[in-house]
Scaffold this active site. Structure first.
Site, PDB file in Angstrom:
ATOM      1  CE1 TYR A 111      45.228  15.747  -4.324  1.00  0.00           C
ATOM      2  CE2 TYR A 111      47.117  15.554  -2.853  1.00  0.00           C
ATOM      3  CZ  TYR A 111      46.276  16.323  -3.630  1.00  0.00           C
ATOM      4  OH  TYR A 111      46.488  17.674  -3.726  1.00  0.00           O
ATOM      5  CG  ASP A 137      53.273  10.928  -4.092  1.00  0.00           C
ATOM      6  OD1 ASP A 137      53.974  11.512  -3.243  1.00  0.00           O
ATOM      7  OD2 ASP A 137      52.205  11.394  -4.527  1.00  0.00           O
ATOM      8  CE  LYS A 161      51.363  16.566   1.916  1.00  0.00           C
ATOM      9  NZ  LYS A 161      50.688  17.857   1.955  1.00  0.00           N
ATOM     10  CE1 TYR A 174      41.569  20.685  -3.206  1.00  0.00           C
ATOM     11  CE2 TYR A 174      42.807  20.990  -1.169  1.00  0.00           C
ATOM     12  CZ  TYR A 174      42.726  20.514  -2.466  1.00  0.00           C
ATOM     13  OH  TYR A 174      43.799  19.865  -3.028  1.00  0.00           O
TER      14      TYR A 174
END
Length: 428
Positions: free
Chosen positions: A147, A248, A277, A19
């Site tokens: 997301y 998720d 993660k 990003y």
């Protein structure tokens, strides 16, 4: 030997960070080492980490138990292909994951990253319905403000308008989107929201393979907390209309919301669940997609095989790190530890409520959020935090904390003080 500045100049010239613009890159800071909850820069400055390196380093950096597990595995072998071969670290990891996740989840597919685990989940759902004689069920329902990752299928179920990936909309599979869950962890369930979901299911269930959602917290889509009871109702609707429910848990899993999994705030079980993660304690990239026997055996019927196989699937070093991380996690009293962390963050962030620039302060488990009235300029605000000895990376209107679980109250207070100081200098 290159100087610190020479390394930074090469970084700016050669590396494209996430990003980030190559023509107008944000400042980057050269890391020399990291230990516990502190990151040491090459110029000697020490930063208290409020991000857990994108929410993954839950036990802190350079943990001796995870270091030892990786070193032990490295002496045996670092990787073998997972097609036709297997190994103890992967088997032990599957055993651990099945033991701590909802009871119906009995099968584990390992992959490289959280985004890929979502790709796997979507492919599982489509392939399952294909084996059930319903090949038209190939699309998904997802709430806006969600997301789920940066790869193509994952992007297709992210927020289509205000998310990071709207530039790709014309290239993505067109999914079905509903409103985001109404915010407020303790707010009563709004039946109008459930009616919207039911109407979408009624109209399109012949084409819907699954409903995918981040349970309890929509993370990168705005750090939105919502009542877990919505998930119980969504489970019922999915069963009514023959739609698989996908959770998720990449960001919410392994204690972040105050329970081991956000799913544990409910009394239901998804058909498919993604984790990543913090799975390895933030050491190595690894993710898993868990599913029930209905899906796994449904796909496998008539000699069917699941059509996915990453080269580094089940990497032994990553599995060893994950096993060590889960062993450490089992030693915590998660509700007690994360409740304490939440209390510390509430206290540290409370002074920000008096600032004109602040819209709302909210905390849940190991997540502390300061929502501003206007978006911040990351290029300008990041160095200000570094000058104050903390590592905090805001996005949009949100300045938030997701620190390692081993952080101290004093370190949390330092993070809170820095946020207050920087916000007080920001224009309204």
């Amino acid at each position: 030997m290159k100087t610190q500045q020479e390394y930074l100049d090469l970084d700016k010239q050669l590396l494209w960070h996430p990003y980030t613009s190559m023509s107008k890159p944000s400042p980057h800071f050269l890391v020399e080492s990291a230990s516990g909850c502190e990151i040491t820069l090459s110029d000697g400055r020490i930063l208290i980490d409020g991000m857990s390196s994108w929410w993954s380093v839950i036990h802190g950096y350079n943990h001796p138990a995870i270091n030892s597990a990786i070193q032990h595995q490295l002496a045996q072998f670092s990787h073998v292909m997972f097609g036709g071969l297997t190994h103890k670290p992967a088997i032990e990891l599957a055993e651990k994951l099945i033991a701590i996740t909802p009871d119906d989840l009995q099968r584990v597919f390992l992959s490289d990253s959280g985004s890929v685990s979502v790709e796997v989940a979507l492919k599982m759902a489509i392939q399952y319905w294909n084996t059930q004689g319903k090949p038209n069920k190939q699309r998904f329902v997802s709430p806006k403000s969600g997301y789920h990752g940066d790869t193509f299928a994952a992007m297709s179920v992210c927020d289509p308008e205000n998310g990071m990936h709207n530039v790709f909309n014309a290239a993505l599979t067109q999914q079905f989107f509903i409103s985001p869950p109404p915010t407020g962890i303790h707010e009563s369930v709004k039946t109008a929201y459930l009616d919207e979901i039911k109407e979408t299911f009624q109209q399109h269930h012949q084409h819907i393979a699954g409903f995918i959602i981040e349970p309890v917290v929509q993370n990168a889509g705005g750090m939105r907390f919502y009542n877990p009871q919505y998930l119980n109702h969504i489970r019922t609707l999915c069963d009514e209309f023959d739609i698989l429910l996908i959770f998720d848990e990449i960001a919410t899993g392994f204690g972040r919301t105050g329970k081991l999994f956000a799913t544990d705030h409910t009394n239901i079980c998804p058909d498919i669940m993604c984790v990543g993660k913090a799975l390895t304690g933030g050491y190595m990239t690894l993710a898993a997609t868990l599913t029930n026997n209905k899906v796994a055996l449904g796909i496998s019927a008539n000699d069917g095989v699941f059509m996915h196989g990453p080269t580094f699937m089940g990497n032994s070093l990553a599995c060893a790190a994950a096993n060590a991380s889960l062993s450490l996690l089992s030693e915590y009293n998660i509700p007690e530890k994360i409740t304490q962390l939440e209390a510390w963050m509430r206290e540290a962030l409370a002074p920000c409520t008096h600032l004109e620039q602040v819209k709302e302060i909210r905390c849940l488990g190991g997540i502390g959020v300061v929502e501003l009235k206007n978006a911040v300029n990351l290029h300008e605000i990041q160095p200000k935090f570094v000058e104050l000895g903390v590592w905090i990376r805001p996005f949009g209107k949100l300045i938030y904390l997701m620190p390692p679980y081993v952080i101290t109250k004093e370190q949390i207070q330092t993070l809170g003080n820095a946020i207050y100081h920087v916000i007080s200098e920001e224009p309204c």
